[in-house]
Design a protein around this motif. Structure first.
Motif, PDB file in Angstrom:
ATOM      1  N   THR A 103     -14.027 -15.818 -23.002  1.00 38.19           N
ATOM      2  CA  THR A 103     -14.436 -17.050 -23.665  1.00 38.19           C
ATOM      3  C   THR A 103     -15.709 -17.579 -23.003  1.00 38.19           C
ATOM      4  O   THR A 103     -16.146 -17.071 -21.960  1.00 38.19           O
ATOM      5  N   LEU A 127     -16.865 -25.657 -16.552  1.00 37.74           N
ATOM      6  CA  LEU A 127     -16.710 -26.690 -17.573  1.00 37.74           C
ATOM      7  C   LEU A 127     -17.793 -27.758 -17.439  1.00 37.74           C
ATOM      8  O   LEU A 127     -18.304 -28.268 -18.449  1.00 37.74           O
ATOM      9  N   ASP A 131     -20.542 -28.616 -20.312  1.00 35.38           N
ATOM     10  CA  ASP A 131     -20.682 -29.998 -20.774  1.00 35.38           C
ATOM     11  C   ASP A 131     -22.147 -30.438 -20.704  1.00 35.38           C
ATOM     12  O   ASP A 131     -22.654 -31.065 -21.635  1.00 35.38           O
ATOM     13  N   LEU A 135     -21.816 -27.902 -24.705  1.00 31.23           N
ATOM     14  CA  LEU A 135     -20.875 -26.920 -25.239  1.00 31.23           C
ATOM     15  C   LEU A 135     -19.431 -27.183 -24.818  1.00 31.23           C
ATOM     16  O   LEU A 135     -18.590 -26.283 -24.886  1.00 31.23           O
ATOM     17  N   ALA A 136     -19.124 -28.396 -24.399  1.00 28.62           N
ATOM     18  CA  ALA A 136     -17.767 -28.702 -23.932  1.00 28.62           C
ATOM     19  C   ALA A 136     -16.724 -28.388 -25.003  1.00 28.62           C
ATOM     20  O   ALA A 136     -15.631 -27.895 -24.691  1.00 28.62           O
ATOM     21  N   ALA A 137     -17.060 -28.637 -26.259  1.00 32.36           N
ATOM     22  CA  ALA A 137     -16.099 -28.416 -27.338  1.00 32.36           C
ATOM     23  C   ALA A 137     -15.926 -26.935 -27.659  1.00 32.36           C
ATOM     24  O   ALA A 137     -15.027 -26.566 -28.428  1.00 32.36           O
ATOM     25  N   HIS A 138     -16.763 -26.085 -27.080  1.00 31.51           N
ATOM     26  CA  HIS A 138     -16.708 -24.645 -27.385  1.00 31.51           C
ATOM     27  C   HIS A 138     -16.314 -23.819 -26.165  1.00 31.51           C
ATOM     28  O   HIS A 138     -16.503 -22.599 -26.156  1.00 31.51           O
ATOM     29  N   ALA A 139     -15.769 -24.454 -25.149  1.00 34.89           N
ATOM     30  CA  ALA A 139     -15.443 -23.758 -23.907  1.00 34.89           C
ATOM     31  C   ALA A 139     -14.508 -22.577 -24.120  1.00 34.89           C
ATOM     32  O   ALA A 139     -14.600 -21.553 -23.430  1.00 34.89           O
ATOM     33  N   ASN A 140     -13.596 -22.687 -25.081  1.00 37.98           N
ATOM     34  CA  ASN A 140     -12.606 -21.634 -25.288  1.00 37.98           C
ATOM     35  C   ASN A 140     -12.938 -20.708 -26.446  1.00 37.98           C
ATOM     36  O   ASN A 140     -12.114 -19.881 -26.854  1.00 37.98           O
ATOM     37  N   ASP A 141     -14.171 -20.828 -26.972  1.00 36.63           N
ATOM     38  CA  ASP A 141     -14.617 -19.936 -28.042  1.00 36.63           C
ATOM     39  C   ASP A 141     -15.135 -18.629 -27.454  1.00 36.63           C
ATOM     40  O   ASP A 141     -15.729 -18.606 -26.370  1.00 36.63           O
TER      41      ASP A 141
END
Length: 262
Positions: A103, A127, A131, A135-141
């Motif tokens: 990820t 993280l 941030d 890209l905080a909202a895409h950390a697990n993409d």
């Protein structure tokens, strides 16, 4: 520049692939190249395709050994002391080179993992950098779910996360559309300044060199300096245009020159 600590030293460096004197079986990529980079300096290296910029990059990063001359980064030989440089040089390539099975946050963690940083500490650092780069909202993409610009942001976060002394960038925005590239240039410049890093940025774009660099070197093939200048933080439009014209002249194989815009 004088009065500042020299972070990078190239002294009479040459790189020959194959054996000298073997004609078609040997190739000189770097020829008697000398320059210094001060701590905290922002350098842009400009030149046509095939001029030896990437070979210089390989020498500087310790991936290649010079055929002649001396290379020092923070007083150490990057090839002979490769292990010493772990975590001290961050690299951003033209392609993001993310690991597709990891990820975004795991990719940013990768350099810290190689440095044996505690798992919870490296996760916090990764993280934090995601941030900072939005890209905080895409950390697990995973990389396949991210746009080209987002993937390159992850690669920038990965480089900064290890807190290196020197950042090396090899045309990192050339594959992106100009709007995305411009946004990432601004973000990269802000991060370098805020964190006091030494930055060496390879490009084939004059506009990008003028935006990124305060110290600009134009290379001819085989890699040697055809023109070098130091720019003020604030330049008039006339000064900027004059510098652009000198760079164009150097790229057009005019005689070598050096200069400083005070």
């Amino acid at each position: 520049m004088s009065g500042q600590t020299q972070e990078v030293v190239f002294q009479n460096v040459s790189k020959v692939f194959g054996k000298p004197g073997e004609g078609e079986n040997s190739f000189t990529a770097v020829d008697d190249l000398s320059f210094t980079v001060s701590k905290g300096e922002m350098v842009a290296v400009l030149g046509k395709t095939g001029c030896g910029k990437s070979t210089m990059f390989g020498l500087l990063s310790g991936l290649l050994a010079p055929s002649a001359g001396t290379i020092l980064v923070d007083g150490h030989n990057p090839f002979a002391e490769f292990e010493w440089f772990r975590g001290k040089i961050g690299i951003v390539f033209q392609n993001d080179r993310l690991l597709p099975w990891r990820t975004a946050v795991e990719n940013v963690e990768y350099g810290l993992e190689l440095l044996h940083v505690d798992s919870s500490k490296r996760r916090r650092a990764a993280l934090d950098w995601l941030d900072r780069l939005g890209l905080a909202a895409h950390a697990n993409d995973y990389p396949h779910a991210l746009s080209g610009g987002m993937r390159q942001r992850v690669s920038i976060a990965r480089a900064f996360a290890v807190n290196p002394d020197v950042l090396l960038c090899d045309e990192p925005f050339s594959a992106l559309d100009e709007v995305t590239a411009e946004r990432l240039r601004q973000e990269y410049l802000s991060l370098v300044r805020e964190n006091g890093k030494t930055s060496i940025f390879i490009t084939h774009s004059i506009s990008e060199a003028l935006q990124i660099g305060r110290h600009i070197m134009v290379f001819h093939r085989p890699a040697r300096i055809a023109y070098e200048c130091f720019l003020r933080a604030e330049m008039s439009d006339a000064e900027r245009e004059a510098t652009r014209e000198k760079i164009i002249a150097a790229l057009s194989h005019s005689p070598a020159a050096t200069g400083t815009v005070q």
